[in-house]
Write an enzyme that holds these catalytic residues in place. Structure first.
Site, PDB file in Angstrom:
ATOM      1  N   CYS A  63       0.798  -1.284  -0.015  1.00  0.00           N
ATOM      2  CA  CYS A  63      -0.173  -0.013   0.106  1.00  0.00           C
ATOM      3  C   CYS A  63       0.818   1.260   0.051  1.00  0.00           C
ATOM      4  O   CYS A  63       1.411   1.594   0.924  1.00  0.00           O
ATOM      5  CB  CYS A  63      -0.969  -0.040   1.274  1.00  0.00           C
ATOM      6  N   CYS A 181      -1.161   4.082  -7.243  1.00  0.00           N
ATOM      7  CA  CYS A 181      -1.743   2.778  -6.426  1.00  0.00           C
ATOM      8  C   CYS A 181      -1.664   1.500  -6.756  1.00  0.00           C
ATOM      9  O   CYS A 181      -2.394   1.221  -7.965  1.00  0.00           O
ATOM     10  CB  CYS A 181      -3.380   3.198  -6.027  1.00  0.00           C
TER      11      CYS A 181
END
Length: 233
Positions: A63, A181
């Site tokens: 992440c 992302c």
């Protein structure tokens, strides 16, 4: 990360001799908020310990925004701490964070000015831009898709990025971050956009794959995954 990085490594297996296995331990998050991101990061030590039980050769922290939300430059502290967990378990392995890998990948490309596409809400996307700026890379423009639900982020059609990136001010940029992302799919569009744009195009997943291969002392070459994984770097 659980889809695109294995896809890149499998594509690499078609042209090079090394073979890979993939192992994962999950930190929980449902909504991409500052509170859930902080709780998620706190869970990363457990994950590093679990994965080191399998004696993996490299760990990737998936992440990007969880790292960046913890403060500028935090990827270095995270990588050092999580590597320490593997050492304590007598299974030392290097740790790559997608946040650090993105910054490193842009530096490898020599990029001084970039534009980015992110699925996050606007405040989180601004924070990502500020983090990258702090690492010496100017973010010329950014696009926030404003998707709060993590599963919805993963369900995005990567073909949509072929039009999304055209909403950005690309004046004078050296590279485009098509997905900041690892949760938002982009691999299917990386090479297409790079061919259209005539500039290097990366994603957090592409940069993480590059960094993992480098930590393994392997050639960073994956077909149809953009300039960074072309084998030139």
């Amino acid at each position: 990360m659980e889809t695109e990085i294995p896809a890149m490594l499998r594509a690499r297996e078609q042209i090079l001799p090394e073979r890979f296995t993939f192992h994962s331990s999950r930190m929980r998050m449902k909504k991409v908020t500052a509170e859930e991101l902080a709780a998620m990061d706190a869970d990363s030590d457990r994950c590093a310990l679990e994965l080191s039980d399998a004696r993996v050769d490299v760990l990737g922290y998936a992440c990007l925004v969880a790292i960046m939300s913890m403060g500028k430059g935090y990827h270095r502290a995270s990588e050092t701490r999580l590597h320490g967990r593997t050492v304590e378990n007598n299974a030392p392995a290097p740790v790559v964070t997608s946040a650090g890998a993105l910054v490193d990948g842009l530096h490898v490309l020599g990029a001084k000015k970039v534009a980015i596409v992110a699925p996050y809400m606007r405040p989180l996307t601004q924070m990502v831009a500020d983090y990258i700026d702090h690492e010496g890379i100017k973010v010329q423009d950014w696009l926030a898709l404003e998707i709060p639900d993590n599963l919805e982020v993963a369900a995005q059609d990567p073909q949509n990025l072929l039009s999304h990136y055209k909403k950005l001010d690309l004046t004078g940029i050296n590279a485009l971050v098509l997905s900041a992302c690892v949760q938002m799919p982009s691999l299917a569009s990386i090479q297409k956009v790079e061919d259209e744009l005539g500039l290097p195009v990366v994603s957090a997943a592409v940069c993480t794959t590059y960094q993992m291969l480098k930590k393994l002392d392997l050639e960073a070459r994956v077909p149809n995954a953009g300039a960074l994984l072309s084998g030139r770097y």
